[in-house]
Design a protein around this motif. Structure first.
Motif, PDB file in Angstrom:
ATOM      1  N   ASP A 396       0.816  -1.213   0.000  1.00 34.24           N
ATOM      2  CA  ASP A 396       0.000   0.000   0.000  1.00 34.24           C
ATOM      3  C   ASP A 396       0.851   1.265   0.000  1.00 34.24           C
ATOM      4  O   ASP A 396       0.353   2.352   0.294  1.00 34.24           O
ATOM      5  CB  ASP A 396      -0.927   0.006   1.218  1.00 34.24           C
ATOM      6  N   GLY A 397       2.148   1.133  -0.301  1.00 36.20           N
ATOM      7  CA  GLY A 397       3.006   2.296  -0.454  1.00 36.20           C
ATOM      8  C   GLY A 397       3.740   2.759   0.785  1.00 36.20           C
ATOM      9  O   GLY A 397       4.390   3.812   0.759  1.00 36.20           O
ATOM     10  N   TYR A 398       3.691   2.013   1.875  1.00 42.50           N
ATOM     11  CA  TYR A 398       4.410   2.412   3.085  1.00 42.50           C
ATOM     12  C   TYR A 398       5.898   2.102   2.936  1.00 42.50           C
ATOM     13  O   TYR A 398       6.285   1.038   2.440  1.00 42.50           O
ATOM     14  CB  TYR A 398       3.877   1.663   4.306  1.00 42.50           C
ATOM     15  N   SER A 399       6.730   3.026   3.382  1.00 45.69           N
ATOM     16  CA  SER A 399       8.172   2.782   3.441  1.00 45.69           C
ATOM     17  C   SER A 399       8.518   2.140   4.776  1.00 45.69           C
ATOM     18  O   SER A 399       7.722   2.181   5.723  1.00 45.69           O
ATOM     19  CB  SER A 399       8.939   4.094   3.290  1.00 45.69           C
ATOM     20  N   PHE A 400       9.731   1.567   4.852  1.00 43.90           N
ATOM     21  CA  PHE A 400      10.131   0.945   6.118  1.00 43.90           C
ATOM     22  C   PHE A 400      10.221   1.967   7.249  1.00 43.90           C
ATOM     23  O   PHE A 400       9.759   1.690   8.365  1.00 43.90           O
ATOM     24  CB  PHE A 400      11.456   0.208   5.957  1.00 43.90           C
TER      25      PHE A 400
END
Length: 504
Positions: A396-400
């Motif tokens: 869903d496009g979340y970065s670490f």
């Protein structure tokens, strides 16, 4: 061509030797500051042993989340469902709800493809409020909707649901909250419920008011609740538990298990009774039921306290029965962790906080080597959990960094609330009854403000820091400063901005 020159880093040999010598000392016991207060050896040993046990428990809790996160792949399409001729009753309990809210719930159900189904609205409101709700629903002109009021509205929600179930005509009963948004295929999937099972449609969250506490809950609902706790358990074949909205059960089995309890933990209680009666709880893969998450910090705190109490109460009632269930040991352990996660997580968080303060007071710079190894293992486990949650959220496009930030904020909030929530754990374990607070909806959920608890906690930590500075104990001062920063982070990032709309 560009020449790149890397800086040369030289580590003094003495620094390495000194570090190894300090670590070698931890094999004999903790390394303390010179002016550490004198503590009886037995007390120091007892505190360190308790701290070690808490670390082991924390690692196990995170490890079980990592295990299910590794299996939290997307759910396959659900079954086609049972024939539409199976009579179905959808039961919605209401109390202190606006008539428009109830009418909107009926409209949502009216948009579903749900033939041969009745909708029962069971109200525990005073007669005048009940009449307003009834008029609002009847104005919709839906012929299959009944608005009922219990003659004696006593007890918790489960008692109202049991009463409505006796009034229902359907062979399959579906229980839904008034603020829930059902999936389009709810009726088809609900009709597929087995003879001796409770069917759960899954949960995800929605928030009509976008506040920091709502955004944090939406993240946790989607990735830790739906994907890990529900999908992960389902995909591994381990037992799942039904949550309070989106439950389907056959009338005969509902009566056999005794219906819902007269307690706040009605959903987990009926799940346990299904297993104890030789049945099961089945997750029906497909679109989940969307439930409203509290947008205000005060509403969230009360709801989380009730959920914490519920889990502790279930442990007190069924703790001795869990490991007697007729299922594999791994499944019984999964049931135990499912029920016990909230109480254990809160008790370990609060206890580690107290243990950290105690070790700070004792002036312990480095604990014994075996505790250092466990601390390292806990850090590795937390990093693994962040990684596997990131794998789910990356779609869903979340970065670490964004995922790690969400988990850190969640941990800081849990740390800040752990003393408050510990009281509810103890009340649940002692089976003390608590008052049911109906979670406010929409903009009304942000009406609360920070209370005496938050001010008292901040003041207590400030006094602890001042005392540590006064006695020149920099280890204790560091522990107090860390706790203050964690609490302020939770209040500044989540609690305070989530209460702004309630002012005025």
């Amino acid at each position: 061509m560009v020449n790149i020159t890397f800086p040369t880093v030289t580590v003094p040999r003495n620094l390495i030797n000194d570090t190894l010598q300090v670590l070698n000392k931890t094999r004999e016991g903790p390394v303390t500051i010179p002016n550490a207060p004198v503590i009886p050896p037995w007390l120091q040993h007892a505190l360190l042993s308790l701290y070690m046990a808490l670390l082991v428990l924390s690692i196990l809790l995170i490890a079980h989340y990592v295990f299910y996160a590794r299996h939290a792949r997307s759910d396959p399409p659900g079954p086609a469902g049972a024939p539409a001729e199976v009579p179905l009753s959808i039961i919605i309990p209401v109390k202190n709800e606006k008539p428009e809210t109830v009418a909107e719930a009926v409209k949502r159900l009216g948009a579903l493809q749900c033939p041969h189904a009745e909708i029962l609205i069971v109200s525990d409101d005073p007669p005048d409020v009940f009449e307003e709700v009834k008029r609002a629903v009847e104005a919709l002109g839906s012929p299959n909707v009944k608005v009922l009021r219990r003659p004696t509205p006593q007890g918790y929600k489960g008692v109202a649901l049991n009463w409505a179930a006796e009034m229902a005509e359907g062979d399959v009963l579906v229980f839904l909250d008034v603020d829930s948004v059902p999936p389009p295929d709810m009726c088809q999937r609900a009709r597929a419920v087995g003879e001796r099972e409770i069917l759960f449609l899954g949960w995800d969250g929605y928030a009509p008011v976008k506040t920091p506490v709502a955004q944090l809950q939406l993240f946790l609902y989607k990735y830790l609740l739906l994907h890990v706790s529900i999908l992960g358990r389902h995909n591994t074949g381990h037992p799942v538990f039904a949550l309070g909205s989106g439950i389907a059960v056959r009338r005969e089995f509902f009566r056999e298990v005794g219906g819902f309890c007269n307690c706040t933990a009605d959903d987990y209680d009926i799940s346990m009774k299904a297993y104890l009666h030789g049945g099961r709880v089945a997750y029906a893969p497909g679109p989940p039921v969307y439930v409203e998450v509290p947008a205000g910090y005060d509403a969230f705190k009360k709801q989380y306290a009730r959920w914490t109490y519920n889990s502790a109460y279930l442990l007190a009632v069924y703790g001795a029965e869990i490991f007697k269930l007729k299922m594999p040991l791994a499944h019984r352990l999964s049931v135990f962790l499912n029920v016990a996660t909230h109480p254990l997580m809160i008790l370990t968080t609060f206890s580690i906080m107290l243990a950290g303060v105690a070790m700070g007071y004792m002036g312990i710079i480095l604990p014994p080597l075996h505790i250092l190894i466990l601390q390292l293992a806990l850090g590795v486990a937390a990093l693994m959990q962040s990684y596997y949650v990131y794998r789910l959220a990356a779609r869903d496009g979340y970065s670490f960094p964004a995922v790690a930030g969400k988990l850190i904020t969640s941990g800081a909030l849990l740390l800040a609330l752990s003393p408050y929530l510990t009281l509810y754990v103890l009340m649940g374990l002692l089976k003390r009854r608590i008052r049911w607070h109906v979670t406010p909806k929409g903009l009304a959920s942000v009406a609360g403000r920070l209370g005496l608890y938050e001010l008292g906690l901040a003041a207590a930590l400030a006094v602890l820091l001042a005392y540590a500075l006064y006695i020149s104990n920099w280890v204790l001062a560091s522990s107090a400063a860390f706790l203050i920063l964690a609490v302020l982070h939770a209040l500044a990032r989540v609690a305070i901005p989530s209460s702004q709309l309630g002012r005025g």
